[in-house]
Design a protein around this motif. Structure first.
Motif, mmCIF file in Angstrom:
data_model
loop_
_atom_site.group_PDB
_atom_site.id
_atom_site.type_symbol
_atom_site.label_atom_id
_atom_site.label_comp_id
_atom_site.label_asym_id
_atom_site.label_seq_id
_atom_site.Cartn_x
_atom_site.Cartn_y
_atom_site.Cartn_z
ATOM 1 N N UNK A 179 142.596 181.078 -3.337
ATOM 2 C CA UNK A 179 142.280 182.054 -2.293
ATOM 3 C C UNK A 179 143.394 182.026 -1.252
ATOM 4 N N UNK A 180 143.749 183.173 -0.728
ATOM 5 C CA UNK A 180 144.819 183.240 0.273
ATOM 6 C C UNK A 180 144.528 182.305 1.438
ATOM 7 N N UNK A 181 145.541 181.541 1.819
ATOM 8 C CA UNK A 181 145.460 180.617 2.955
ATOM 9 C C UNK A 181 144.453 179.478 2.709
ATOM 10 N N UNK A 182 144.114 179.246 1.463
ATOM 11 C CA UNK A 182 143.235 178.142 1.085
ATOM 12 C C UNK A 182 141.894 178.174 1.816
ATOM 13 N N UNK A 183 141.343 179.347 1.943
ATOM 14 C CA UNK A 183 140.045 179.493 2.595
ATOM 15 C C UNK A 183 138.931 179.131 1.615
ATOM 16 N N UNK A 184 137.753 178.896 2.123
ATOM 17 C CA UNK A 184 136.608 178.573 1.275
ATOM 18 C C UNK A 184 136.282 179.751 0.369
ATOM 19 N N UNK A 185 136.253 179.489 -0.925
ATOM 20 C CA UNK A 185 135.880 180.516 -1.885
ATOM 21 C C UNK A 185 134.557 180.158 -2.541
ATOM 22 N N UNK A 186 134.185 180.932 -3.533
ATOM 23 C CA UNK A 186 132.886 180.700 -4.168
ATOM 24 C C UNK A 186 132.843 179.365 -4.902
ATOM 25 N N UNK A 187 133.971 178.901 -5.417
ATOM 26 C CA UNK A 187 134.011 177.607 -6.095
ATOM 27 C C UNK A 187 133.598 176.477 -5.152
ATOM 28 N N UNK A 188 134.134 176.522 -3.940
ATOM 29 C CA UNK A 188 133.781 175.535 -2.922
ATOM 30 C C UNK A 188 132.278 175.549 -2.640
ATOM 31 N N UNK A 189 131.719 176.751 -2.548
ATOM 32 C CA UNK A 189 130.300 176.869 -2.210
ATOM 33 C C UNK A 189 129.424 176.403 -3.365
ATOM 34 N N UNK A 190 129.788 176.739 -4.598
ATOM 35 C CA UNK A 190 129.007 176.254 -5.735
ATOM 36 C C UNK A 190 129.010 174.725 -5.787
ATOM 37 N N UNK A 191 130.162 174.125 -5.517
ATOM 38 C CA UNK A 191 130.228 172.662 -5.513
ATOM 39 C C UNK A 191 129.384 172.083 -4.380
ATOM 40 N N UNK A 192 129.395 172.733 -3.217
ATOM 41 C CA UNK A 192 128.596 172.265 -2.085
ATOM 42 C C UNK A 192 127.108 172.368 -2.397
ATOM 43 N N UNK A 193 126.697 173.475 -3.019
ATOM 44 C CA UNK A 193 125.305 173.618 -3.442
ATOM 45 C C UNK A 193 124.931 172.499 -4.391
ATOM 46 N N UNK A 194 125.795 172.233 -5.365
ATOM 47 C CA UNK A 194 125.506 171.202 -6.356
ATOM 48 C C UNK A 194 125.370 169.831 -5.708
ATOM 49 N N UNK A 195 126.254 169.508 -4.802
ATOM 50 C CA UNK A 195 126.205 168.195 -4.159
ATOM 51 C C UNK A 195 124.913 168.018 -3.352
ATOM 52 N N UNK A 196 124.543 169.037 -2.576
ATOM 53 C CA UNK A 196 123.321 168.926 -1.785
ATOM 54 C C UNK A 196 122.084 168.912 -2.688
ATOM 55 N N UNK A 197 122.125 169.687 -3.770
ATOM 56 C CA UNK A 197 120.997 169.704 -4.700
ATOM 57 C C UNK A 197 120.835 168.350 -5.386
ATOM 58 N N UNK A 198 121.945 167.685 -5.698
ATOM 59 C CA UNK A 198 121.855 166.356 -6.310
ATOM 60 C C UNK A 198 121.250 165.345 -5.340
ATOM 61 N N UNK A 199 121.618 165.432 -4.078
ATOM 62 C CA UNK A 199 120.990 164.577 -3.072
ATOM 63 C C UNK A 199 119.480 164.806 -3.053
ATOM 64 N N UNK A 200 119.069 166.061 -3.207
ATOM 65 C CA UNK A 200 117.649 166.416 -3.155
ATOM 66 C C UNK A 200 116.943 166.243 -4.491
ATOM 67 N N UNK A 201 117.677 165.833 -5.521
ATOM 68 C CA UNK A 201 117.130 165.717 -6.876
ATOM 69 C C UNK A 201 116.570 167.051 -7.369
ATOM 70 N N UNK A 202 117.203 168.117 -6.907
ATOM 71 C CA UNK A 202 116.875 169.472 -7.353
ATOM 72 C C UNK A 202 117.808 169.787 -8.518
ATOM 73 N N UNK A 203 117.447 169.287 -9.689
ATOM 74 C CA UNK A 203 118.354 169.316 -10.834
ATOM 75 C C UNK A 203 118.668 170.736 -11.292
ATOM 76 N N UNK A 204 117.697 171.634 -11.243
ATOM 77 C CA UNK A 204 117.935 173.002 -11.701
ATOM 78 C C UNK A 204 118.976 173.704 -10.836
ATOM 79 N N UNK A 205 118.853 173.554 -9.506
ATOM 80 C CA UNK A 205 119.824 174.198 -8.611
ATOM 81 C C UNK A 205 121.210 173.595 -8.792
ATOM 82 N N UNK A 206 121.254 172.290 -8.979
ATOM 83 C CA UNK A 206 122.542 171.629 -9.185
ATOM 84 C C UNK A 206 123.195 172.118 -10.476
ATOM 85 N N UNK A 207 122.414 172.182 -11.542
ATOM 86 C CA UNK A 207 122.963 172.601 -12.833
ATOM 87 C C UNK A 207 123.409 174.059 -12.797
ATOM 88 N N UNK A 208 122.606 174.913 -12.171
ATOM 89 C CA UNK A 208 122.972 176.320 -12.085
ATOM 90 C C UNK A 208 124.291 176.495 -11.336
#
Length: 229
Positions: A179-208
């Motif tokens: 992404x131009x200027x190394x801004x947060x893109x969708x990849x960053x957000x998907x990884x952030x969702x996965x990390x928080x979902x793993x903390x919450x043991x929300x396996x479906x959200x993490x896997x998705x």
């Protein structure tokens, strides 16, 4: 004395153009420089076998940390909540902006992603923390927010996961360095969702979220792990 406030920029008078909204989003990144320092590396890794700190006098590396001497913990708390405050103001300002919705949506998503990232750092470090999305506009707001109790880290992450799932597709696809200027893109957000979902043991959200990354990093799963399993 009569105060001359002609040079003061009020959040209510800002965010009128795309450039102003972009500048507001830029401010959401500002405190990261104060968080990601050598003190963070020493405080997190210096107490493990992942980093060797020979004869270090740094008290963060000596487990000399307590509520009375929070060391880097105090810096993380202060700077992360400064980031949250900036993001809250930015989200509210852009939401009320008169710019076109197709230009507004990616900026809103980016500001929300940065807010979620600050809360990710806070909950990963401290567990339950005060959680708010309000804009600070007055002394009364400051007093109220200062007295907020700690909210369940699980609930905080669940709220942020839901919010990010709704806006992730508004961001440019790909990794941040794509992404131009190394801004947060969708990849960053998907990884952030996965990390928080793993903390919450929300396996479906993490896997998705992780499966959504395969377009950026190659098809690592080869379709072996459908959500139904």
């Amino acid at each position: 004395l009569e105060e001359n406030s002609s040079s003061f920029v009020s959040p209510d008078d800002f965010y009128n153009t795309y450039e102003e909204c972009q500048a507001g989003v830029n401010g959401c990144y500002q405190t990261l420089n104060n968080i990601y320092t050598k003190d963070m590396m020493i405080g997190i890794e210096g107490t493990t076998d992942l980093l060797y700190v020979p004869g270090s006098g740094t008290q963060d590396a000596q487990l000399n940390i307590s509520p009375a001497n929070a060391r880097f913990g105090a810096i993380l708390w202060q700077q992360a909540y400064t980031g949250v405050r900036n993001c809250n103001m930015c989200v509210a300002g852009i939401a009320a902006s008169p710019i076109a919705s197709e230009k507004k949506a990616p900026l809103l998503a980016e500001a929300k992603a940065m807010r979620a990232f600050y809360y990710y750092l806070l909950t990963s470090t401290f567990g339950d923390v005060p959680f708010y999305k309000d804009v600070v506009r007055s002394e009364a707001d400051i007093t109220r927010i200062e007295h907020l109790p700690r909210m369940s880290a699980y609930q905080t992450r669940a709220d942020l996961i839901s919010e990010l799932q709704e806006c992730v597709t508004d961001l440019l696809p790909g990794r941040s360095y794509d992404v131009a200027h190394q801004r947060a893109g969708s990849s960053f957000v998907y990884m952030l969702i996965a990390k928080m979902a793993l903390w919450n043991k929300d396996w479906d959200s993490a896997l998705a979220a992780l499966l959504s990354l395969k377009g950026f990093y190659g098809d690592l799963t080869e379709g072996k792990y459908p959500l139904s399993d």
